[in-house]
Scaffold this motif. Structure first.
Motif, PDB file in Angstrom:
ATOM      1  N   PHE A  99       0.977  -1.246   0.137  1.00 40.25           N
ATOM      2  CA  PHE A  99       0.049  -0.092   0.172  1.00 40.25           C
ATOM      3  C   PHE A  99       0.819   1.144   0.113  1.00 40.25           C
ATOM      4  CE2 PHE A  99      -3.914  -2.018   0.641  1.00 40.25           C
ATOM      5  CZ  PHE A  99      -3.751  -3.275   1.126  1.00 40.25           C
ATOM      6  N   SER A 100       0.293   2.252  -0.484  1.00 41.95           N
ATOM      7  CA  SER A 100       1.067   3.441  -0.431  1.00 41.95           C
ATOM      8  C   SER A 100       0.442   4.736  -0.061  1.00 41.95           C
ATOM      9  CB  SER A 100       1.091   3.907  -2.213  1.00 41.95           C
ATOM     10  OG  SER A 100       1.875   5.061  -2.253  1.00 41.95           O
ATOM     11  N   PHE A 101       0.481   5.820  -0.372  1.00 44.64           N
ATOM     12  CA  PHE A 101      -0.295   7.007   0.365  1.00 44.64           C
ATOM     13  C   PHE A 101      -1.679   7.088   0.413  1.00 44.64           C
ATOM     14  CE2 PHE A 101       3.759   8.919  -1.176  1.00 44.64           C
ATOM     15  CZ  PHE A 101       4.188   9.408  -0.075  1.00 44.64           C
ATOM     16  N   ILE A 111      -6.846  -0.892   4.987  1.00 48.42           N
ATOM     17  CA  ILE A 111      -6.076   0.219   5.572  1.00 48.42           C
ATOM     18  C   ILE A 111      -6.722   1.425   5.584  1.00 48.42           C
ATOM     19  CG2 ILE A 111      -3.953   1.367   5.959  1.00 48.42           C
ATOM     20  CD1 ILE A 111      -2.570  -0.891   4.992  1.00 48.42           C
ATOM     21  N   THR A 112      -6.878   2.031   6.642  1.00 52.97           N
ATOM     22  CA  THR A 112      -7.647   3.333   6.666  1.00 52.97           C
ATOM     23  C   THR A 112      -6.731   4.381   7.558  1.00 52.97           C
ATOM     24  OG1 THR A 112      -9.561   2.403   6.971  1.00 52.97           O
ATOM     25  CG2 THR A 112      -9.619   4.751   7.093  1.00 52.97           C
ATOM     26  N   VAL A 145      -5.262   2.449  10.882  1.00 51.98           N
ATOM     27  CA  VAL A 145      -6.010   1.340  11.506  1.00 51.98           C
ATOM     28  C   VAL A 145      -5.997   0.149  10.228  1.00 51.98           C
ATOM     29  CG1 VAL A 145      -8.474   0.358  11.859  1.00 51.98           C
ATOM     30  CG2 VAL A 145      -7.821   2.591  12.568  1.00 51.98           C
ATOM     31  N   ILE A 146      -5.435  -0.984  10.460  1.00 52.83           N
ATOM     32  CA  ILE A 146      -5.128  -1.958   9.572  1.00 52.83           C
ATOM     33  C   ILE A 146      -6.039  -3.166  10.071  1.00 52.83           C
ATOM     34  CG2 ILE A 146      -3.475  -3.492   8.509  1.00 52.83           C
ATOM     35  CD1 ILE A 146      -2.102  -0.716  10.760  1.00 52.83           C
ATOM     36  N   LYS A 147      -6.684  -3.910   9.035  1.00 53.02           N
ATOM     37  CA  LYS A 147      -7.537  -5.096   9.323  1.00 53.02           C
ATOM     38  C   LYS A 147      -7.277  -6.257   8.681  1.00 53.02           C
ATOM     39  CE  LYS A 147     -11.738  -2.248  10.301  1.00 53.02           C
ATOM     40  NZ  LYS A 147     -12.900  -1.593   9.699  1.00 53.02           N
ATOM     41  N   VAL A 159      -7.694  -6.241  14.119  1.00 50.66           N
ATOM     42  CA  VAL A 159      -7.577  -4.931  13.942  1.00 50.66           C
ATOM     43  C   VAL A 159      -6.293  -4.391  14.488  1.00 50.66           C
ATOM     44  CG1 VAL A 159      -8.509  -2.768  14.049  1.00 50.66           C
ATOM     45  CG2 VAL A 159     -10.179  -4.737  13.903  1.00 50.66           C
ATOM     46  N   VAL A 160      -5.459  -3.769  13.910  1.00 48.72           N
ATOM     47  CA  VAL A 160      -4.050  -3.129  14.307  1.00 48.72           C
ATOM     48  C   VAL A 160      -4.168  -1.715  14.048  1.00 48.72           C
ATOM     49  CG1 VAL A 160      -1.653  -3.211  14.073  1.00 48.72           C
ATOM     50  CG2 VAL A 160      -2.855  -5.438  13.722  1.00 48.72           C
TER      51      VAL A 160
END
Length: 299
Positions: free
Chosen positions: A20-22, A149-150, A164-166, A175-176
């Motif tokens: 993932f990027s920006f 990812i949010t 927030v990573i799921k 959820v991390v």
């Protein structure tokens, strides 16, 4: 020579199937997948890397203040030493990462770390954009594929954020959260209240980062509503790295999550903070959800 090494690392990364990027605030990043399997355990680390500045004593905050504006001779070498430390872990949350400015020799430190430590998934959250003077960011590295990812901009003055990573499946995700909180107690409590509302309803939560406060403050903050518990070890002091007497970097877990092998890497003197590491056991419910349900193909 160091610039040449950085260019080669970036070229190598560009040739890889990167993660993932920006992402702008609230934008979700996904990958094409129908199944995301998780291992039985995951090794976690949280580390404030101080943009590779590598302060070694309190006096460095004054005598080395110029390093916050321009690169020092060992900045790339320090980042590569950090990459060696990170290479032994599965999921890493980073604070004070520079996304490419004068002080980092125009090198995106997160991309370089991902390349050097061979992480296939990475995400940068740019929280304070000072152009060529600094790209102040949180970072996330992973060997396992998340499904979402949010980015979240935290309340208060610009410059603080949470990622927030799921993992697994939306039915029962792991959820991390990677966060860097404010120095002031009033603003920090507002940020913790925001995160408590955001994470309410999730059963399995890992929250890690530089919280800029001790555990007793967290126990009496709005975050206490989630019932998160700190990982356990004899000594969790992480700051300052040369004489640690404060536990301000945290890894917090939902009560249903089991951790082991928790430790502070006391010999990692590459920042003004020490890394905090642990290993968690992935719950059967999370693993079962990934095996029994298939994610819709996401474009």
């Amino acid at each position: 020579m160091l610039l040449d090494r950085a260019r080669l690392a970036y070229r190598d990364w560009k040739a890889r199937p990167a993660g993932f990027s920006f992402a702008r605030e609230g934008v979700r990043k996904t990958r094409q997948t129908r199944e995301v399997l998780l291992p039985d355990t995951v090794k976690l680390m949280s580390f404030n890397i101080q943009a590779g500045i590598g302060s070694q004593k309190f006096g460095d905050y004054i005598t080395g203040s110029w390093k916050h504006l321009v690169a020092h001779p060992r900045s790339v070498e320090t980042i590569e030493q950090i990459a060696e430390v990170l290479s032994h872990f599965d999921v890493v949350g980073l604070q004070e990462v520079d996304g490419g400015s004068l002080r980092s020799r125009n090198m995106n430190q997160l991309v370089h770390l991902a390349s050097m430590a061979d992480f296939p998934f990475w995400h940068q959250q740019l929280n304070r954009n000072l152009g060529r003077l600094g790209q102040f960011s949180n970072g996330f590295l992973s060997r396992h594929q998340p499904f979402e990812i949010t980015d979240h901009r935290l309340p208060g003055l610009p410059g603080r954020g949470a990622i927030v990573i799921k993992y697994g499946h939306p039915i029962q995700p792991l959820v991390v959260v990677v966060a860097h909180l404010a120095l002031g107690e009033k603003v920090r409590n507002t940020q913790l209240s925001y995160l408590a509302r955001l994470l309410a309803g999730y059963k399995y939560v890992v929250m890690m980062g530089d919280f800029n406060c001790r555990l007793d403050h967290l126990d009496n903050s709005p975050l206490a509503a989630l019932g998160l518990q700190t990982v356990q070890a004899d000594n969790l002091n992480t700051y300052p790295s040369w004489a640690p007497d404060r536990h301000i970097d945290h890894i917090l877990l939902s009560p249903e999550l089991e951790s082991r092998h928790t430790r502070v890497l006391a010999d990692c003197l590459l920042s003004d903070h020490l890394p905090l590491a642990t290993e968690i056991v992935i719950p059967d419910e999370v693993v079962a959800a990934t095996r029994e349900h298939r994610l819709p193909l996401i474009g």
